[in-house]
Write an enzyme that holds these catalytic residues in place. Structure first.
Site, PDB file in Angstrom:
ATOM      1  CG  ASP A  16       3.420   1.678   2.123  1.00  0.00           C
ATOM      2  OD1 ASP A  16       3.981   1.532   1.033  1.00  0.00           O
ATOM      3  OD2 ASP A  16       2.206   1.935   2.247  1.00  0.00           O
ATOM      4  CG  ASP A  18       1.421   6.121  -2.184  1.00  0.00           C
ATOM      5  OD1 ASP A  18       0.952   7.129  -2.720  1.00  0.00           O
ATOM      6  OD2 ASP A  18       2.465   5.553  -2.569  1.00  0.00           O
ATOM      7  CG  ASP A 175      -1.626   1.899   3.939  1.00  0.00           C
ATOM      8  OD1 ASP A 175      -0.558   1.624   3.350  1.00  0.00           O
ATOM      9  OD2 ASP A 175      -2.571   2.497   3.392  1.00  0.00           O
TER      10      ASP A 175
END
Length: 232
Positions: A16, A18, A175
């Site tokens: 991922d 960000d 996250d």
């Protein structure tokens, strides 16, 4: 969470963007506070914004202006936020500490790596360029590249196809719960980036990931539990 690699055939790592690969929160927070100042509101503390950054522009506007805006007002604010952010998306954004070394180690092991993000391409592509990664990634799948976005598995399956590997040859790091949901649905191993933007209301241990990392370098330990080191 247990740190055990259940697949002996990992040949690629997908990140991922960000909150996992790059710390984009400083520039996202700055854009939101610029938007608030334009609307005669004081800046919010960075700590109030940081852990919501992974949820994109929608979350930013809701943090900055509340959750009960009329739809036309919300969309106008979101469009202006994206305009501000696009003009300054790489001023303070950096790879997370330890991530450059992790990328070097991944490449030294002969593994491919890429990025799957819900960030739209008009933001993700120039950001990856500003970080100097455009020539190193095997793929960049942005949030507007396909009809589906995470938590749908389609972007991850497309990334595997671009890399010419089977989905079960990959580990996906993220996250947010949608990252783990998408990775599991795609048949990939999944790991939680514990250094990312996870607010106190979330329960990462309930996401069903294969493990949780506290720092980027922990990925190498996870790989080494059952995957022999590959020749470059």
């Amino acid at each position: 969470m247990p740190l055990a690699n259940n697949s002996p055939s990992i040949r690629g790592i997908l990140f991922d963007l960000d909150g996992t690969l790059a710390d984009t929160a400083p520039d996202m927070a700055a854009a939101l506070n610029t938007l608030r100042r334009e609307n005669a509101l004081p800046a919010l503390p960075f700590a109030e914004i940081r852990d919501h950054v992974s949820h994109g522009s929608t979350a930013m506007v809701r943090i900055g202006f509340g959750t009960h805006l009329p739809e036309d007002r919300f969309e106008a604010l979101r469009a202006r936020f994206l305009e501000i952010y696009a003009a300054s998306l790489a001023l303070e954004t950096r790879l997370f500490p330890g991530m450059p070394e992790l990328i070097d180690a991944i490449e030294a092991r002969g593994l491919v790596w890429g990025i799957v993000t819900n960030k739209p391409g008009f933001l993700s592509t120039p950001l990856i360029g500003a970080l100097g990664l455009q020539s190193r990634i095997a793929c960049l799948v942005s949030g507007d590249q396909l009809p589906q976005r995470k938590p749908h598995p389609a972007p991850l399956l497309y990334a595997a196809e671009c890399c010419k590997l089977d989905p079960d040859n990959f580990c996906y790091l993220g996250d947010a719960e949608r990252d783990i949901t998408a990775g599991r649905a795609a048949g990939m191993q999944t790991l939680i980036a514990g250094w990312g933007y996870i607010d106190a209301s979330q329960c990462p241990n309930d996401w069903g990931a294969d493990g949780s990392l506290s720092r980027p370098q922990d990925l190498l330990d996870w790989l080494d539990t059952s995957l022999p080191e590959l020749s470059p």
